[in-house]
Write a protein that holds these residues in place. Structure first.
Motif, PDB file in Angstrom:
ATOM      1  N   GLY A 402      75.689 -40.175  62.341  1.00 57.38           N
ATOM      2  CA  GLY A 402      76.452 -41.276  61.761  1.00 57.38           C
ATOM      3  C   GLY A 402      77.930 -41.053  61.997  1.00 57.38           C
ATOM      4  N   GLN A 403      78.437 -41.589  63.081  1.00 59.36           N
ATOM      5  CA  GLN A 403      79.831 -41.390  63.461  1.00 59.36           C
ATOM      6  C   GLN A 403      80.482 -42.738  63.756  1.00 59.36           C
ATOM      7  OE1 GLN A 403      77.899 -38.766  63.973  1.00 59.36           O
ATOM      8  NE2 GLN A 403      79.262 -37.209  63.183  1.00 59.36           N
ATOM      9  N   GLY A 404      81.793 -42.778  63.602  1.00 55.02           N
ATOM     10  CA  GLY A 404      82.501 -44.009  63.910  1.00 55.02           C
ATOM     11  C   GLY A 404      83.914 -43.740  64.384  1.00 55.02           C
ATOM     12  N   TYR A 405      84.391 -44.625  65.251  1.00 57.06           N
ATOM     13  CA  TYR A 405      85.782 -44.595  65.702  1.00 57.06           C
ATOM     14  C   TYR A 405      86.357 -45.981  65.467  1.00 57.06           C
ATOM     15  CZ  TYR A 405      89.856 -44.501  68.759  1.00 57.06           C
ATOM     16  OH  TYR A 405      91.121 -44.585  69.250  1.00 57.06           O
ATOM     17  N   ASN A 406      87.585 -46.041  64.946  1.00 60.32           N
ATOM     18  CA  ASN A 406      88.184 -47.316  64.565  1.00 60.32           C
ATOM     19  C   ASN A 406      89.600 -47.420  65.119  1.00 60.32           C
ATOM     20  OD1 ASN A 406      86.088 -48.145  62.274  1.00 60.32           O
ATOM     21  ND2 ASN A 406      86.607 -45.998  61.966  1.00 60.32           N
ATOM     22  N   ASP A 407      89.954 -48.610  65.566  1.00 55.79           N
ATOM     23  CA  ASP A 407      91.287 -48.889  66.105  1.00 55.79           C
ATOM     24  C   ASP A 407      91.660 -50.288  65.626  1.00 55.79           C
ATOM     25  OD1 ASP A 407      93.584 -49.376  67.535  1.00 55.79           O
ATOM     26  OD2 ASP A 407      92.787 -48.717  69.465  1.00 55.79           O
ATOM     27  N   LEU A 408      92.533 -50.344  64.617  1.00 59.83           N
ATOM     28  CA  LEU A 408      92.884 -51.610  63.982  1.00 59.83           C
ATOM     29  C   LEU A 408      94.321 -51.993  64.326  1.00 59.83           C
ATOM     30  CD1 LEU A 408      92.183 -53.911  61.991  1.00 59.83           C
ATOM     31  CD2 LEU A 408      92.962 -52.419  60.134  1.00 59.83           C
ATOM     32  N   LYS A 409      94.488 -53.158  64.947  1.00 62.56           N
ATOM     33  CA  LYS A 409      95.808 -53.688  65.268  1.00 62.56           C
ATOM     34  C   LYS A 409      96.069 -54.896  64.381  1.00 62.56           C
ATOM     35  CE  LYS A 409      95.237 -52.478  70.162  1.00 62.56           C
ATOM     36  NZ  LYS A 409      95.141 -53.023  71.547  1.00 62.56           N
ATOM     37  N   PHE A 410      97.319 -55.047  63.958  1.00 65.62           N
ATOM     38  CA  PHE A 410      97.640 -56.092  62.978  1.00 65.62           C
ATOM     39  C   PHE A 410      99.068 -56.563  63.176  1.00 65.62           C
ATOM     40  CE2 PHE A 410      99.725 -57.067  58.936  1.00 65.62           C
ATOM     41  CZ  PHE A 410      98.895 -58.032  58.392  1.00 65.62           C
ATOM     42  N   ILE A 448      75.207 -45.440  64.362  1.00 68.03           N
ATOM     43  CA  ILE A 448      74.565 -45.458  63.044  1.00 68.03           C
ATOM     44  C   ILE A 448      73.064 -45.234  63.187  1.00 68.03           C
ATOM     45  CG2 ILE A 448      76.316 -46.818  61.867  1.00 68.03           C
ATOM     46  CD1 ILE A 448      74.746 -49.326  62.426  1.00 68.03           C
ATOM     47  N   ARG A 449      72.725 -44.231  63.997  1.00 68.47           N
ATOM     48  CA  ARG A 449      71.306 -43.945  64.229  1.00 68.47           C
ATOM     49  C   ARG A 449      70.611 -43.394  62.991  1.00 68.47           C
ATOM     50  NH1 ARG A 449      71.673 -40.352  69.400  1.00 68.47           N
ATOM     51  NH2 ARG A 449      73.880 -40.318  68.887  1.00 68.47           N
ATOM     52  N   TYR A 450      71.375 -43.034  61.959  1.00 69.56           N
ATOM     53  CA  TYR A 450      70.730 -42.576  60.725  1.00 69.56           C
ATOM     54  C   TYR A 450      69.890 -43.686  60.103  1.00 69.56           C
ATOM     55  CZ  TYR A 450      74.770 -44.945  58.600  1.00 69.56           C
ATOM     56  OH  TYR A 450      75.724 -45.860  58.248  1.00 69.56           O
ATOM     57  N   ILE A 451      70.192 -44.951  60.421  1.00 68.71           N
ATOM     58  CA  ILE A 451      69.417 -46.062  59.862  1.00 68.71           C
ATOM     59  C   ILE A 451      67.980 -46.029  60.362  1.00 68.71           C
ATOM     60  CG2 ILE A 451      69.191 -48.583  59.856  1.00 68.71           C
ATOM     61  CD1 ILE A 451      72.183 -48.785  59.806  1.00 68.71           C
ATOM     62  N   ALA A 452      67.811 -45.713  61.654  1.00 65.38           N
ATOM     63  CA  ALA A 452      66.473 -45.652  62.251  1.00 65.38           C
ATOM     64  C   ALA A 452      66.476 -44.569  63.320  1.00 65.38           C
ATOM     65  CB  ALA A 452      66.081 -47.001  62.852  1.00 65.38           C
ATOM     66  N   PRO A 453      66.244 -43.304  62.936  1.00 67.87           N
ATOM     67  CA  PRO A 453      66.287 -42.201  63.904  1.00 67.87           C
ATOM     68  C   PRO A 453      65.403 -42.481  65.112  1.00 67.87           C
ATOM     69  CG  PRO A 453      66.117 -41.353  61.677  1.00 67.87           C
ATOM     70  CD  PRO A 453      65.938 -42.841  61.575  1.00 67.87           C
ATOM     71  N   GLY A 454      65.929 -42.181  66.288  1.00 67.93           N
ATOM     72  CA  GLY A 454      65.189 -42.390  67.526  1.00 67.93           C
ATOM     73  C   GLY A 454      65.509 -43.698  68.214  1.00 67.93           C
ATOM     74  N   PHE A 767      81.896 -41.340  48.446  1.00 67.46           N
ATOM     75  CA  PHE A 767      81.290 -42.225  49.433  1.00 67.46           C
ATOM     76  C   PHE A 767      79.799 -41.919  49.478  1.00 67.46           C
ATOM     77  CE2 PHE A 767      80.158 -43.680  53.722  1.00 67.46           C
ATOM     78  CZ  PHE A 767      80.783 -44.922  53.751  1.00 67.46           C
ATOM     79  N   ALA A 768      78.978 -42.878  49.010  1.00 64.43           N
ATOM     80  CA  ALA A 768      77.536 -42.668  48.954  1.00 64.43           C
ATOM     81  C   ALA A 768      76.777 -43.778  49.651  1.00 64.43           C
ATOM     82  CB  ALA A 768      77.078 -42.550  47.497  1.00 64.43           C
ATOM     83  N   ALA A 769      77.481 -44.565  50.488  1.00 64.49           N
ATOM     84  CA  ALA A 769      76.857 -45.729  51.106  1.00 64.49           C
ATOM     85  C   ALA A 769      75.688 -45.357  52.014  1.00 64.49           C
ATOM     86  CB  ALA A 769      77.903 -46.524  51.888  1.00 64.49           C
ATOM     87  N   VAL A 770      75.688 -44.130  52.530  1.00 61.99           N
ATOM     88  CA  VAL A 770      74.630 -43.733  53.463  1.00 61.99           C
ATOM     89  C   VAL A 770      73.651 -42.737  52.845  1.00 61.99           C
ATOM     90  CG1 VAL A 770      76.092 -44.163  55.470  1.00 61.99           C
ATOM     91  CG2 VAL A 770      76.054 -41.893  54.434  1.00 61.99           C
ATOM     92  N   ALA A 772      71.011 -42.992  51.040  1.00 57.30           N
ATOM     93  CA  ALA A 772      69.595 -43.306  51.177  1.00 57.30           C
ATOM     94  C   ALA A 772      69.072 -42.932  52.557  1.00 57.30           C
ATOM     95  CB  ALA A 772      69.361 -44.789  50.911  1.00 57.30           C
ATOM     96  N   PHE A 773      69.936 -42.924  53.567  1.00 54.76           N
ATOM     97  CA  PHE A 773      69.523 -42.600  54.926  1.00 54.76           C
ATOM     98  C   PHE A 773      69.750 -41.131  55.272  1.00 54.76           C
ATOM     99  CE2 PHE A 773      71.006 -47.032  54.854  1.00 54.76           C
ATOM    100  CZ  PHE A 773      69.864 -47.691  55.273  1.00 54.76           C
ATOM    101  N   THR A 774      70.901 -40.591  54.848  1.00 58.18           N
ATOM    102  CA  THR A 774      71.288 -39.251  55.284  1.00 58.18           C
ATOM    103  C   THR A 774      71.011 -38.178  54.245  1.00 58.18           C
ATOM    104  OG1 THR A 774      73.546 -39.393  54.398  1.00 58.18           O
ATOM    105  CG2 THR A 774      73.165 -40.301  56.601  1.00 58.18           C
ATOM    106  N   GLY A 775      70.865 -38.566  52.982  1.00 62.18           N
ATOM    107  CA  GLY A 775      70.633 -37.592  51.918  1.00 62.18           C
ATOM    108  C   GLY A 775      71.893 -36.884  51.447  1.00 62.18           C
ATOM    109  N   THR A 776      73.065 -37.422  51.787  1.00 67.18           N
ATOM    110  CA  THR A 776      74.315 -36.771  51.394  1.00 67.18           C
ATOM    111  C   THR A 776      75.248 -37.743  50.685  1.00 67.18           C
ATOM    112  OG1 THR A 776      75.331 -37.280  53.538  1.00 67.18           O
ATOM    113  CG2 THR A 776      74.256 -35.143  53.312  1.00 67.18           C
TER     114      THR A 776
END
Length: 795
Positions: A402-410, A448-454, A767-770, A772-776
């Motif tokens: 579960g990793q993410g990269y963000n680039d926000l321009k405003f 976000i492969r933690y949602i459905a591994p594989g 932060f507990a949004a994940v 249910a999927f990751t256990g952390t």
């Protein structure tokens, strides 16, 4: 939880907390001439030893704080300095029913804000803030970049309660207004240096100068650098023979230490030019630039589900095994997925840093049209760019990705015009108009492969978001008889937002599982009328009572993270609204040696924007990522603020607040994520106090010890899973101490301070949004005990 009555406002008794007054002056914009009196007092005493008046502009005109029928916490530069508050998030400790929290790593450098239980904590440009932020009357339209350094300020005004007619949309909870020091006709300056814990180095300075008759300039700058306090460790190095088979990273020469989270690395500069040739023209042009490059927020794993992940991932109170690494995933046959982080099949690292650059310019001019009328024009432009990476599971587990990269321009442009006038001695009025146009481009690379591994749950987005707002407004202040003032306000706002979704694979082809969203545009259009009526009566020069009823709203928007096209197309939502009833009392007693302000309020909160569990009503059977107007509730509370200068040199300030409320309606589509029995707003109790005493040392100057303490009650973090008990963040109490010496000439000072004096360990955000999927679950860690030495010189 106490029940809420819709027929009456019940006021709750609240004990008072005391606190005060003097401290080292930072560069600040005073209404009075600099150094007119000793700068020890947080709310410096006047010539008689009484508490100094603060002039505010909350109602479009200069008024004494104690004459303004609003709940306002006004903090001048002296009080900011005496408490050593240098960024906006620190203000909340002393302001009743105010929550300001620098957000966790998943949200980059953003500020979550709520007042009286109403606000916003999600940075996404699809959503609107719930507390209006203003710098020199210019609206700051996003949570991103909102952790302002309090550089060269005159004062901060925290307006509690909806400010719909005064500041417009997105001030449903209240507004926070920062006012910089204006250039004046003097040559002066200040420099300040700080050294402290974990290699802390702060440098601040300002200079004011007269360029010509009627033309003045001012420049100020700040640099802050400090090492982090949460160790990011290499799991494979710490546990070389771990059963998960996680290997050590290449040595960095620091043993098992990869980095330190929670560091500071911030720089900013501001310059202003003022043209004030006579009483008829006063025009200020200002510009600022901000740069930040630091590690992510200080966060640690605080809970694991042993059935999903190893308990060894609980590193400790000040360490984490998060590695921001995504293991490779074999793509479907015949498909190559290149990317700037390497082939997906080979794995890649996301950055563990936040980088922010932003700048803005503004022009603020007041032009007199005779003795009783003037026009004010406020024009502004701002833009920023922020980049940051996340590790959503916050573990080194290569099987939980579960990793993410963000680039926000405003960028943002606004124009406001106000026509202010007086009719005789009985009526003041303001008529005005406002326009803003903003553009965001939100690039994201999500794994976000933690949602459905594989499965290949990976995509890139590059979403343009457009928004604009138009408003007309008016306020009338009438004094029909001596002592009585009536105020009425009206504001009409029209707003638009559109969000175009881009959902591609890493190689640029249409996303496997979100492809139906690619190119879809979600649109929101709406309008709202806000109103306010208030009456205040001055029983004597010492006592003012007021009652007010008014409205406010947080703008509508679109669903930010849909899983299919119906959620995007049908997931737009309208504004959430509040009608607020408030009574208050403002007093200055014992020759202004004691100031006591108390208010009680009752908020009728409607159409609250809540996330849904089921999107079937939107025509979607996919996992639901939509938000709708799905709840109503009632919020009530009491706030007390006290200042006292009982004897010369001794000063106190303090506040206490109580907040309670309950839901009256929850849409069934919300499911069991929010229940009618849940508290609608927390924390229930907040209090703070401070005390200091200035001891004169004759020709040796003076010495001022100060002590501050603040309490933040337990806070609702939501449920880890639907139907589970609410997870509350524990209450905590923090204390700070400071000792300041000043020379006799008041132009040199040396201070020693300790923040978090008793080394309290606390978690202000989780932060507990994940989970249910990751256990952390991972949580932000408050700053541990820190010391600092400050030297300041004025010239």
């Amino acid at each position: 939880m106490a029940k809420t009555s819709t027929q009456s406002l019940r006021l709750f008794s609240a004990g008072s907390a005391l606190a005060l007054a003097l401290g080292m002056a930072v560069p600040a914009i005073a209404q009075q001439a600099p150094q007119a009196q000793p700068q020890d007092s947080a709310q410096a005493a006047d010539d008689t030893g009484g508490i100094k008046e603060i002039v505010v502009t909350a109602q479009f005109r200069s008024q004494k704080l104690q004459d303004t029928p609003l709940s306002i916490t006004a903090i001048d530069a002296n009080l900011l300095a005496s408490r050593n508050q240098t960024d906006l998030s620190q203000i909340a400790a002393q302001a009743p029913n105010v929550v300001l929290n620098a957000q966790g790593g998943a949200y980059g450098s953003s500020l979550g804000a709520s007042i009286r239980g109403i606000g916003q904590f999600d940075f996404n440009p699809a959503y609107e803030p719930g507390v209006g932020m203003y710098i020199d009357d210019v609206y700051y339209a996003t949570l991103t970049g909102g952790i302002f350094d309090l550089l060269d300020l005159d004062r901060v005004e925290v307006l509690r309660g909806p400010q719909g007619t005064l500041t417009g949309r997105n001030s449903i909870g209240g507004a926070i207004k920062l006012f910089s020091k204006k250039p004046t006709d003097e040559n002066s300056g200040t420099v300040e240096a700080v050294y402290g814990s974990r290699q802390r180095v702060d440098l601040r300075g300002s200079a004011n100068f007269k360029l010509a008759e009627g033309l003045y300039g001012r420049v100020s700058g700040v640099y802050k650098r400090q090492n982090g306090y949460v160790d990011q460790l290499d799991y494979g190095c710490v546990y070389p023979n771990n059963p998960q088979g996680i290997g050590a990273r290449p040595s960095s020469g620091q043993g098992c230490l990869i980095d330190k989270l929670g560091e500071r690395n911030y720089a900013g500069v501001r310059a202003s030019l003022r043209y004030n040739p006579n009483d008829a023209i006063d025009y200020i042009v200002a510009g600022d630039y901000t740069y930040e490059d630091r590690t992510n927020a200080a966060e640690v794993v605080t809970s694991v589900n042993p059935a999903r992940v190893s308990s060894t991932y609980l590193c400790g109170r000040f360490c984490t095994f998060a590695n921001f690494y995504a293991q490779g995933n074999t793509p479907p046959p015949g498909l190559s997925i290149p990317g700037p982080w390497g082939q997906v099949k080979d794995g890649y690292y996301m950055p563990n840093r936040v980088k922010f650059t932003g700048w803005g310019v503004s022009g603020n001019g007041t032009f007199k049209l005779g003795d009783n009328f003037n026009i004010q024009s406020i024009t502004a432009y701002r833009e920023y760019r922020q980049k940051w990476g996340t590790d959503d599971d916050f573990t080194p587990d290569l099987n939980v990705v579960g990793q993410g990269y963000n680039d926000l321009k405003f960028w943002f442009f606004s124009q406001e015009l106000r026509f202010n006038g007086k009719i005789g001695d009985k009526i003041d009025f303001t008529l005005g108009g406002f326009y803003s146009d903003q553009r965001s481009t939100y690039f994201t690379r999500q794994d976000i492969r933690y949602i459905a591994p594989g499965l290949n749950f990976q995509f890139t987005g590059n979403d343009p978001v457009n928004a604009d707002s138009k408003a007309v407004f008016g306020t009338v202040i009438a004094r029909p008889v001596d002592g009585l003032t009536l105020t009425g306000g009206l504001r009409y706002t029209k707003e638009h937002k559109d969000y175009t979704f881009v959902r591609l694979n890493y190689d640029g082809s249409v996303s496997y599982f979100l492809g139906a969203l690619n190119g879809v545009k979600a649109v929101y259009d709406g309008s709202k009328v806000d109103w306010r009526i208030s009456a205040d009566y001055r029983f004597s020069p010492q006592i003012l009572a007021y009652v007010t009823v008014g409205t406010g709203f947080k703008g509508g928007g679109v669903t930010a993270r849909p899983f299919d096209a119906p959620q995007a197309l049908n997931g737009s939502f309208g504004p959430e609204t509040v009608t607020a009833y408030e009574v208050g009392l403002k007093t200055d007693l014992f020759d202004r040696r004691l100031r006591v302000n108390i208010s009680g309020f009752y908020n009728d909160y409607k159409d609250v924007q809540l996330p849904l569990i089921s999107c079937a009503s939107l025509g979607s059977n996919a996992p639901c990522g939509a938000r709708q107007n799905a709840g109503d509730g009632k919020i009530k509370g009491v706030e007390l603020e006290v200042q006292a200068n009982p004897i010369d040199g001794l000063a106190f300030d303090g506040s206490v607040s109580y907040l309670d409320g309950e839901w009256s309606r929850i849409d069934p589509r919300v499911g069991n994520a929010v229940l009618l029995s849940d508290p609608i707003a927390t924390p229930k109790w907040k209090w703070a106090f401070g005390v200091q005493y200035r001891a004169e040392l004759g020709s040796a100057g003076s010495i001022t010890p100060r002590f501050d303490m603040s309490y933040f009650g337990r806070n609702n973090n939501g449920r880890i899973a639907g139907g589970a008990p609410i997870d509350y963040a524990a209450a905590y109490t923090l204390a700070n101490a400071r000792l300041t010496w000043r020379n006799k000439g008041e132009d040199l000072s040396v201070s020693f301070e300790v923040q978090n004096l008793f080394d309290k360990y606390y978690n202000p955000y989780r932060f507990a949004a994940v989970q249910a999927f990751t256990g952390t679950i991972y949580s932000q860690v408050g700053r541990p005990r820190e010391w600092a030495l400050t030297v300041q010189k004025k010239f």
